[in-house]
Write a protein that holds these residues in place. Structure first.
Motif, PDB file in Angstrom:
ATOM      1  N   VAL A 111      59.779  57.292 -38.967  1.00 60.01           N
ATOM      2  CA  VAL A 111      59.513  58.484 -38.145  1.00 60.01           C
ATOM      3  C   VAL A 111      60.763  58.793 -37.322  1.00 60.01           C
ATOM      4  O   VAL A 111      61.243  57.956 -36.550  1.00 60.01           O
ATOM      5  CB  VAL A 111      58.302  58.239 -37.214  1.00 60.01           C
ATOM      6  CG1 VAL A 111      58.004  59.493 -36.388  1.00 60.01           C
ATOM      7  CG2 VAL A 111      57.089  57.831 -38.028  1.00 60.01           C
ATOM      8  N   PHE A 112      61.273  59.994 -37.519  1.00 63.19           N
ATOM      9  CA  PHE A 112      62.472  60.396 -36.779  1.00 63.19           C
ATOM     10  C   PHE A 112      62.088  60.924 -35.394  1.00 63.19           C
ATOM     11  O   PHE A 112      60.971  61.353 -35.174  1.00 63.19           O
ATOM     12  CB  PHE A 112      63.224  61.500 -37.536  1.00 63.19           C
ATOM     13  CG  PHE A 112      63.809  61.045 -38.841  1.00 63.19           C
ATOM     14  CD1 PHE A 112      64.629  59.931 -38.892  1.00 63.19           C
ATOM     15  CD2 PHE A 112      63.535  61.721 -40.020  1.00 63.19           C
ATOM     16  CE1 PHE A 112      65.177  59.508 -40.096  1.00 63.19           C
ATOM     17  CE2 PHE A 112      64.074  61.308 -41.229  1.00 63.19           C
ATOM     18  CZ  PHE A 112      64.889  60.192 -41.261  1.00 63.19           C
ATOM     19  N   GLY A 113      63.052  60.882 -34.514  1.00 65.67           N
ATOM     20  CA  GLY A 113      62.848  61.506 -33.202  1.00 65.67           C
ATOM     21  C   GLY A 113      62.844  60.521 -32.049  1.00 65.67           C
ATOM     22  O   GLY A 113      63.070  60.887 -30.908  1.00 65.67           O
ATOM     23  N   GLU A 114      62.575  59.251 -32.350  1.00 73.00           N
ATOM     24  CA  GLU A 114      62.582  58.241 -31.292  1.00 73.00           C
ATOM     25  C   GLU A 114      63.359  57.027 -31.753  1.00 73.00           C
ATOM     26  O   GLU A 114      63.393  56.722 -32.929  1.00 73.00           O
ATOM     27  CB  GLU A 114      61.143  57.823 -30.969  1.00 73.00           C
ATOM     28  CG  GLU A 114      60.488  58.737 -29.956  1.00 73.00           C
ATOM     29  CD  GLU A 114      59.066  58.325 -29.655  1.00 73.00           C
ATOM     30  OE1 GLU A 114      58.779  57.117 -29.702  1.00 73.00           O
ATOM     31  OE2 GLU A 114      58.249  59.218 -29.402  1.00 73.00           O
ATOM     32  N   GLY A 115      63.926  56.327 -30.807  1.00 70.71           N
ATOM     33  CA  GLY A 115      64.666  55.105 -31.140  1.00 70.71           C
ATOM     34  C   GLY A 115      66.145  55.261 -30.872  1.00 70.71           C
ATOM     35  O   GLY A 115      66.545  55.866 -29.877  1.00 70.71           O
TER      36      GLY A 115
END
Lengths: 362, 124
Positions: A111-115
Motif C-alpha cells: 500500500v503506497f502513501g505511508e512509510g
C-alpha cells in the motif's frame, strides 16, 4: 515455503525487493535461494527450510553494511545515507518474522502513501514530478512505501544493483537485471556476475542505451561461460532495467531509463552455450571499437541490434561494420581494438547473430 | 525464409565473397552503395550486374587471377529473391522490398566476413 513479492508496477522497486528477499533467505539459511518470475509476482524460495530461530544478525549480515552501493542507493539523501542504511538493515532484522509471514501470503499487497520515501537512486519513479502532471507548481508528494518493503528494496539494490559512473562525468548509470528463473547462492557471486567491466581507458558511451546494451552483452557472456561449464543455462534473466542519474546543480535527477529484453540472448545461450561465444565476443568488440572517435555509428548500430534483434538493425550493423574496415583514422586511433574487431568478425559470429534474430523469420 | 538459410545459399556465398574481396582489397564501396540503394527487383539485378563488371575489371588487373562469379549466379540470386518474396506477405512491392533486404543482408554479411578475413591475412 515460497514467499511472494507481489508486483506493484514499479519495475525497479519490484525486482529490487525480490533480490533483497533472496539475500535475506540466503543469510538466514546459509544456503541457496531461488527466484522465479511468475508474471504477477516474484516467487522466492529457499533450498532448505528456515531455522526456528530467525536471528539474522550473523557475520554475513554484518558484512552487508560495508557495501559501497548503499551510498548510491541513497544518493539523493546526501549525508544521511548512513542513517538510512542502518535503518533499512534494522527494519529487516526487527520485523523479520512479520515480514516473512506477510510475504507467505500470495495475496499480500503493497500500500503506497505511508512509510518511507522511495529513494530516487533506487527507482527513478521515486523522484517527484514524474508520476503526475505538475503543471506550473511543483506540489507532488514523495512516493511513500511501507517500511519493510522499502528496506527489502534498498537491501536488494545495494547488494545486486550496479552503479557505474560515466567516464569524465558526474552521471551515474544504474542497472538491475530482472530474474526470470535464478538461483542465488551468495551475494558476492551475484555482484561478480552483474558488474560492469571496467575497461582502461574507460569506454565512452553514447547515451544510456549504448551502455546498457554493452552491459547486456557482458552479462550474457558471463552467463554463457557458466552455462558452458555447467552443461546448460541454469539462471535466466528476462531483462535489464536501466536508468541514468545526472547531477543537476545541488541535486541528482533521473534521465532516460527503460528495460532491455534479454530473452533473445538467453534463448541463444540455452540453445548453444559454446557457439554463442563468437557472437558475444564480436558484439563486445563492436562496442569497444565503437567508443573510438569516428566509429560512433558502429556502437549505435550494435546498440540497436541488441535492443531489437530485428532485420533492420542487423542490416545496419553489417553495413556500418563493412564501412569501418576502410576507416584508416579509426585504425590509427585505436589499433588494438581495430585488430581485435577484425579477428572477431567471423562467419560463425555472424551466423550466430542471425540465429538470435527470431524476427528475421518472414 | 530465415536469413541464416539465405546466408548458406551457394550463390550468396560466391557473390558475397567476391564483394568482400572487392571491398577488402580494392575498397570498392561503390558497389556496396549501389546494392544498398536497390529497392526493386530490376534495381537489384542491375546493381549485381554492375558489380560483376567492376569485379571482372579488377580481377583482370591482378597477377593472381581472381575467381569471378559467372552471370548465371546473378540469375540464381534473382531466383532466390523470387523464392524469398513468395514467403513474404503483402503486395508485390512490399514482398520484393523485403526479399531484397534479406538477400542483401546475407550478401553483405558474407562480404563482411570475407573482407575482414583478407584484412587479417594482410596484417599477418
Amino acid at each position: 515455503m515460497p514467499y511472494y513479492i507481489t508486483k506493484t508496477g514499479l519495475d525497479v522497486f519490484d525486482a529490487a525487493r525480490a533480490w533483497g528477499l533472496a539475500v535475506v533467505l540466503n543469510v538466514l539459511t546459509e544456503d541457496e535461494a531461488e527466484i522465479r518470475d511468475a508474471e504477477w509476482a516474484f516467487v522466492v524460495d529457499s533450498a532448505v527450510p528456515l531455522p526456528n530461530n530467525l536471528a539474522i544478525a550473523n557475520n554475513a549480515w554484518r558484512t552487508l553494511t560495508s557495501e559501497q552501493n548503499w551510498q548510491r542507493v541513497f544518493i539523493t539523501q546526501k549525508g544521511s545515507w548512513l542513517n538510512k542504511r542502518d535503518k533499512a538493515l534494522s527494519v529487516i532484522a526487527d520485523q523479520l518474522t512479520t515480514l516473512l509471514a506477510n510475504l507467505q501470503n500470495p495475496a499480500n499487497t503493497v500500500v503506497f502513501g505511508e512509510g518511507e520515501s522511495l529513494p530516487g537512486g533506487l527507482d527513478p519513479t521515486g523522484f517527484k514530478g514524474l508520476r503526475h502532471i505538475t503543471r506550473a507548481q511543483y506540489k507532488e508528494e514523495q512516493l511513500k512505501v511501507p517500511e519493510d518493503h522499502w528496506a527489502l528494496a534498498c537491501l536488494g539494490m545495494a547488494t545486486c544493483g550496479t552503479y557505474a559512473k560515466e567516464a569524465g562525468q558526474f552521471n551515474w548509470l544504474v542497472l538491475l537485471p530482472i530474474p526470470q528463473n535464478t538461483h542465488f547462492s551468495y551475494f558476492r557471486d551475484v555482484q561478480e556476475l552483474f558488474r560492469l567491466l571496467e575497461l582502461k581507458p574507460k569506454l565512452k558511451y553514447y547515451g544510456v542505451q549504448n551502455a546498457a546494451a554493452h552491459y547486456a552483452i557482458q552479462l550474457a557472456e558471463r552467463l554463457r561461460r557458466r552455462a558452458a561449464a555447467q552443461g546448460s543455462l541454469q539462471d535466466r534473466y528476462s531483462a535489464i532495467l536501466y536508468f541514468k542519474l545526472f547531477g543537476a546543480g545541488q541535486q541528482m535527477k533521473p534521465a532516460q531509463g527503460n528495460q532491455l529484453r534479454l530473452e533473445p540472448l538467453m534463448d541463444a545461450i540455452a540453445r548453444d552455450p559454446h557457439g554463442t561465444h563468437s557472437m558475444l565476443d564480436w558484439l563486445d568488440y563492436c562496442f569497444r571499437l565503437g567508443a573510438t572517435e569516428g566509429a560512433e555509428n558502429l556502437a549505435l548500430a550494435a546498440t540497436e541490434l541488441v535492443m531489437r534483434w530485428d532485420l533492420e538493425a542487423y542490416e545496419r550493423l553489417v553495413r556500418v561494420a563493412v564501412r569501418i574496415l576502410g576507416r584508416e583514422q579509426v585504425r590509427r586511433k585505436n589499433p588494438e581494438d581495430f585488430d581485435s574487431f577484425l579477428r572477431k568478425t567471423r562467419t560463425e559470429a555472424i551466423q550466430q547473430a542471425m540465429e538470435v534474430m527470431s524476427h528475421a523469420v518472414v | 525464409m530465415r536469413l541464416s538459410e539465405i546466408y548458406q545459399n551457394k550463390s550468396v556465398k560466391e557473390f558475397g565473397e567476391a564483394l568482400g574481396k572487392a571491398i577488402g582489397k580494392e575498397q570498392d564501396y561503390t558497389s556496396l552503395t549501389d546494392l544498398e540503394f536497390a529497392q526493386t527487383k530490376t534495381d537489384f539485378a542491375d546493381a549485381l550486374h554492375r558489380f560483376l563488371r567492376r569485379f571482372h575489371t579488377m580481377a583482370s588487373k591482378k597477377e593472381n587471377l581472381w575467381y569471378c562469379p559467372s552471370d548465371s549466379r546473378v540469375e540464381e540470386l534473382m531466383q532466390l529473391v523470387d523464392k524469398v518474396a513468395e514467403t513474404v506477405p503483402g503486395d508485390d512491392n512490399v514482398r520484393y522490398r523485403e526479399a531484397i533486404r534479406l538477400v542483401r543482408a546475407a550478401l553483405i554479411s558474407r562480404a563482411l566476413a570475407q573482407a575482414t578475413y583478407l584484412r587479417v591475412q594482410e596484417a599477418r
